[in-house]
Motif scaffolding. Structure first.
Motif, PDB file in Angstrom:
ATOM      1  N   VAL A 135       0.834  -1.201   0.000  1.00 34.02           N
ATOM      2  CA  VAL A 135       0.000   0.000   0.000  1.00 34.02           C
ATOM      3  C   VAL A 135       0.874   1.258   0.000  1.00 34.02           C
ATOM      4  O   VAL A 135       0.589   2.238  -0.707  1.00 34.02           O
ATOM      5  N   VAL A 136       1.939   1.224   0.783  1.00 37.75           N
ATOM      6  CA  VAL A 136       2.876   2.356   0.800  1.00 37.75           C
ATOM      7  C   VAL A 136       3.486   2.556  -0.586  1.00 37.75           C
ATOM      8  O   VAL A 136       3.633   3.690  -1.067  1.00 37.75           O
ATOM      9  N   PHE A 137       3.832   1.455  -1.249  1.00 33.04           N
ATOM     10  CA  PHE A 137       4.367   1.547  -2.603  1.00 33.04           C
ATOM     11  C   PHE A 137       3.362   2.209  -3.550  1.00 33.04           C
ATOM     12  O   PHE A 137       3.740   2.999  -4.421  1.00 33.04           O
ATOM     13  N   LEU A 138       2.085   1.880  -3.397  1.00 34.92           N
ATOM     14  CA  LEU A 138       1.066   2.515  -4.229  1.00 34.92           C
ATOM     15  C   LEU A 138       1.034   4.018  -3.993  1.00 34.92           C
ATOM     16  O   LEU A 138       0.926   4.813  -4.938  1.00 34.92           O
ATOM     17  N   ALA A 139       1.144   4.411  -2.712  1.00 33.31           N
ATOM     18  CA  ALA A 139       1.165   5.838  -2.384  1.00 33.31           C
ATOM     19  C   ALA A 139       2.417   6.506  -2.943  1.00 33.31           C
ATOM     20  O   ALA A 139       2.357   7.630  -3.467  1.00 33.31           O
ATOM     21  N   GLU A 140       3.553   5.824  -2.840  1.00 30.97           N
ATOM     22  CA  GLU A 140       4.807   6.382  -3.363  1.00 30.97           C
ATOM     23  C   GLU A 140       4.736   6.548  -4.878  1.00 30.97           C
ATOM     24  O   GLU A 140       5.196   7.558  -5.428  1.00 30.97           O
ATOM     25  N   ALA A 146       6.709  10.815  -2.287  1.00 34.48           N
ATOM     26  CA  ALA A 146       6.568  11.891  -1.304  1.00 34.48           C
ATOM     27  C   ALA A 146       6.690  11.391   0.132  1.00 34.48           C
ATOM     28  O   ALA A 146       7.274  12.067   0.984  1.00 34.48           O
ATOM     29  N   VAL A 147       6.141  10.212   0.429  1.00 33.86           N
ATOM     30  CA  VAL A 147       6.182   9.700   1.803  1.00 33.86           C
ATOM     31  C   VAL A 147       7.613   9.414   2.218  1.00 33.86           C
ATOM     32  O   VAL A 147       8.075   9.832   3.284  1.00 33.86           O
ATOM     33  N   TYR A 148       8.348   8.694   1.383  1.00 32.50           N
ATOM     34  CA  TYR A 148       9.732   8.349   1.706  1.00 32.50           C
ATOM     35  C   TYR A 148      10.591   9.609   1.814  1.00 32.50           C
ATOM     36  O   TYR A 148      11.414   9.737   2.715  1.00 32.50           O
ATOM     37  N   LYS A 149      10.393  10.538   0.895  1.00 32.99           N
ATOM     38  CA  LYS A 149      11.195  11.772   0.914  1.00 32.99           C
ATOM     39  C   LYS A 149      10.921  12.577   2.183  1.00 32.99           C
ATOM     40  O   LYS A 149      11.851  13.164   2.762  1.00 32.99           O
ATOM     41  N   ALA A 150       9.670  12.606   2.624  1.00 32.31           N
ATOM     42  CA  ALA A 150       9.345  13.340   3.849  1.00 32.31           C
ATOM     43  C   ALA A 150      10.011  12.694   5.058  1.00 32.31           C
ATOM     44  O   ALA A 150      10.528  13.390   5.933  1.00 32.31           O
ATOM     45  N   LEU A 151      10.007  11.382   5.119  1.00 42.46           N
ATOM     46  CA  LEU A 151      10.658  10.693   6.232  1.00 42.46           C
ATOM     47  C   LEU A 151      12.162  10.891   6.201  1.00 42.46           C
ATOM     48  O   LEU A 151      12.803  11.014   7.250  1.00 42.46           O
ATOM     49  N   GLU A 164      14.413   8.377  -4.879  1.00 50.19           N
ATOM     50  CA  GLU A 164      13.629   7.601  -5.833  1.00 50.19           C
ATOM     51  C   GLU A 164      14.349   6.310  -6.225  1.00 50.19           C
ATOM     52  O   GLU A 164      13.724   5.262  -6.395  1.00 50.19           O
ATOM     53  N   SER A 165      15.667   6.385  -6.332  1.00 48.39           N
ATOM     54  CA  SER A 165      16.448   5.181  -6.613  1.00 48.39           C
ATOM     55  C   SER A 165      16.329   4.178  -5.467  1.00 48.39           C
ATOM     56  O   SER A 165      16.235   2.960  -5.682  1.00 48.39           O
ATOM     57  N   ARG A 166      16.327   4.693  -4.235  1.00 50.79           N
ATOM     58  CA  ARG A 166      16.206   3.819  -3.073  1.00 50.79           C
ATOM     59  C   ARG A 166      14.832   3.133  -3.030  1.00 50.79           C
ATOM     60  O   ARG A 166      14.732   1.954  -2.675  1.00 50.79           O
ATOM     61  N   ILE A 167      13.786   3.852  -3.424  1.00 51.71           N
ATOM     62  CA  ILE A 167      12.454   3.238  -3.476  1.00 51.71           C
ATOM     63  C   ILE A 167      12.429   2.142  -4.540  1.00 51.71           C
ATOM     64  O   ILE A 167      11.887   1.055  -4.330  1.00 51.71           O
ATOM     65  N   GLY A 168      13.036   2.439  -5.693  1.00 53.22           N
ATOM     66  CA  GLY A 168      13.121   1.434  -6.736  1.00 53.22           C
ATOM     67  C   GLY A 168      13.869   0.196  -6.263  1.00 53.22           C
ATOM     68  O   GLY A 168      13.493  -0.941  -6.571  1.00 53.22           O
ATOM     69  N   HIS A 169      14.926   0.422  -5.489  1.00 55.76           N
ATOM     70  CA  HIS A 169      15.688  -0.686  -4.920  1.00 55.76           C
ATOM     71  C   HIS A 169      14.805  -1.525  -3.992  1.00 55.76           C
ATOM     72  O   HIS A 169      14.862  -2.767  -3.999  1.00 55.76           O
ATOM     73  N   ALA A 170      13.982  -0.882  -3.213  1.00 59.41           N
ATOM     74  CA  ALA A 170      13.121  -1.592  -2.267  1.00 59.41           C
ATOM     75  C   ALA A 170      12.125  -2.512  -2.965  1.00 59.41           C
ATOM     76  O   ALA A 170      11.689  -3.513  -2.382  1.00 59.41           O
ATOM     77  N   ALA A 199       0.221  -5.452  -6.507  1.00 63.54           N
ATOM     78  CA  ALA A 199      -0.030  -4.174  -7.175  1.00 63.54           C
ATOM     79  C   ALA A 199       0.967  -3.111  -6.733  1.00 63.54           C
ATOM     80  O   ALA A 199       1.455  -2.318  -7.549  1.00 63.54           O
ATOM     81  N   GLY A 200       1.287  -3.083  -5.433  1.00 59.89           N
ATOM     82  CA  GLY A 200       2.236  -2.090  -4.942  1.00 59.89           C
ATOM     83  C   GLY A 200       3.612  -2.271  -5.542  1.00 59.89           C
ATOM     84  O   GLY A 200       4.266  -1.298  -5.962  1.00 59.89           O
TER      85      GLY A 200
END
Length: 399
Positions: A135-140, A146-151, A164-170, A199-200
């Motif tokens: 679900v977090v991935f869907l939001a990202e 935005a969520v990851y960058k804010a944290l 964004e690269s780190r999210i892609g890695h995840a 889906a995420g």
């Protein structure tokens, strides 16, 4: 937890302890995967360290243990001719491998030793956590991270492109474990948890440019269906394909370079994929120069600028650094592990395990084989496979 231990007979306390450790690990695995993907190795390392008393090899464990130990010895011997000498002790790959083998092995054996009730609870926690991860991935994906960058602003500012690269890695992490996490969820008939993971992962992988996880979402169900349909022959076929992958990868790259316009293929691909093809081309030249012994553990670090850190391909790195001996041992490992999934009757657990293994092999053409997070991810896949395995005859405690 202390009350549970106090009320439990001595012979079962280790099982309860391992069960609670697995519950804790199930809670942190999705969190590590999202916020600290490069520290993913912490999950199996902590489980292994806390559950060292659970280490007990059975006869069926010995072939895998022998192959892994032989590989560790050969890697250690190869440091004698490797041109790379780690500047600090914490840069020593052989030291890390020597610690990872017993710790990760302990984590996998702890999953077998855990109390069944707590094991099921851990699988439920993991399923919900991975669904939330999806679900977090869907939001990202919808907000461009935005969520990851804010944290990250709170606990460690990071440039937007790196975030964004780190999210892609995840997405590789959830992309590798979701079939086993989904199997744990499916036994409680909660298909929406599986849908959230699937889906995420797909949405975030597409938005943040991770091609392999998208392919993995196609490969995993296909492999699971094959192993479900042919429970005896399917895993053996997968084992043969894995062995062929490790043994023939240099020949495959050579054939593409020899019979096709390799430079044109590179130019047509995105930058990251184009760079990988460049690394692979240089790697097979170095492999051809020393195919039997290889150049030694971590030697690929010394072959720049053609290769940056490593060839970004598990089979090629094994060939380049450990030679044909290392490639044969890697192939033997996968043959033993995957052929061990064969069953007389269809098993969803074995199908999910095969799906994760196939996805892990696919992702392996992107990364360095000795990276801590990568080997930790493999240990987590093995740990989840044992946790999801059908109940066998209860093991007697060695206490």
């Amino acid at each position: 937890m202390s009350a549970s231990l106090a009320a439990t007979p001595l012979r079962d306390r280790l099982a309860v302890w391992c069960g609670w450790v697995l519950v804790g690990a199930a809670a942190i695995i999705p969190l590590l995967g999202w916020l600290w993907p490069r520290e993913f190795w912490l999950a199996p390392a902590l489980v292994g360290l806390l559950c060292l008393p659970a280490v007990r090899l059975r006869d069926q464990d010995r072939p895998v243990a022998i192959v892994l130990f032989a590989g560790l010895i050969w890697a250690a011997v190869s440091t004698m001719w490797s041109p790379y000498h780690p500047p600090k002790l914490d840069n020593s790959t052989i030291l890390k491998l020597a610690l990872q083998l017993p710790l990760y092995g302990s984590a996998i054996l702890a999953a077998r030793r855990a109390d069944p009730v707590l094991n099921r609870r851990a699988l439920q926690v993991l399923a919900w956590g991975c669904a939330l991860f999806g679900v977090v991935f869907l939001a990202e994906a919808a907000t461009q991270g935005a969520v990851y960058k804010a944290l990250r602003v709170v606990y460690g500012p990071m440039r937007d492109d790196l975030a964004e690269s780190r999210i892609g890695h995840a997405t590789y992490l959830l992309g590798a474990i979701w079939p086993l996490a989904a199997y744990g969820a499916a036994r409680k008939v909660r298909p929406w948890l599986t849908l959230a993971m699937f889906a995420g992962t797909g949405a975030a992988a597409v938005v943040f440019g991770s091609d392999a996880p998208v392919l993995g979402l196609v490969l995993a169900p296909a492999v699971a269906l094959i192993v479900w349909r042919w429970p005896s022959g399917g895993p053996k076929l997968l084992a043969v394909l894995a062995a062929v992958l490790f043994l023939s990868m240099p020949l495959v790259v050579w054939a593409v370079r020899h019979f096709f316009d390799y430079q044109a293929i590179q130019n047509a691909l995105p930058l990251t994929d184009s760079m990988r093809l460049g690394y692979w081309s240089h790697a097979i030249d170095w492999i051809r120069a020393r195919p039997f012994l290889g150049w030694g553990l971590d030697a690929s670090r010394m072959f720049g600028p053609g290769i940056k850190l490593h060839p970004h391909n598990n089979p090629l790195q094994v060939w380049m650094e450990l030679g044909v001996v290392g490639a044969v041992l890697a192939a033997a490992f996968w043959v033993v592990v995957l052929s061990g999934l064969s069953r007389a009757k269809p098993s969803l657990a074995m199908a999910a395990t095969a799906a994760c293994a196939a996805t892990y092999l696919l992702f392996g053409v992107n990364f360095g084989v000795w990276q801590e997070w990568w080997l930790g991810l493999g240990a987590v896949v093995a740990m989840l496979a044992v946790m999801n395995a059908p109940a066998a005859e209860p093991e007697r405690s060695s206490l």
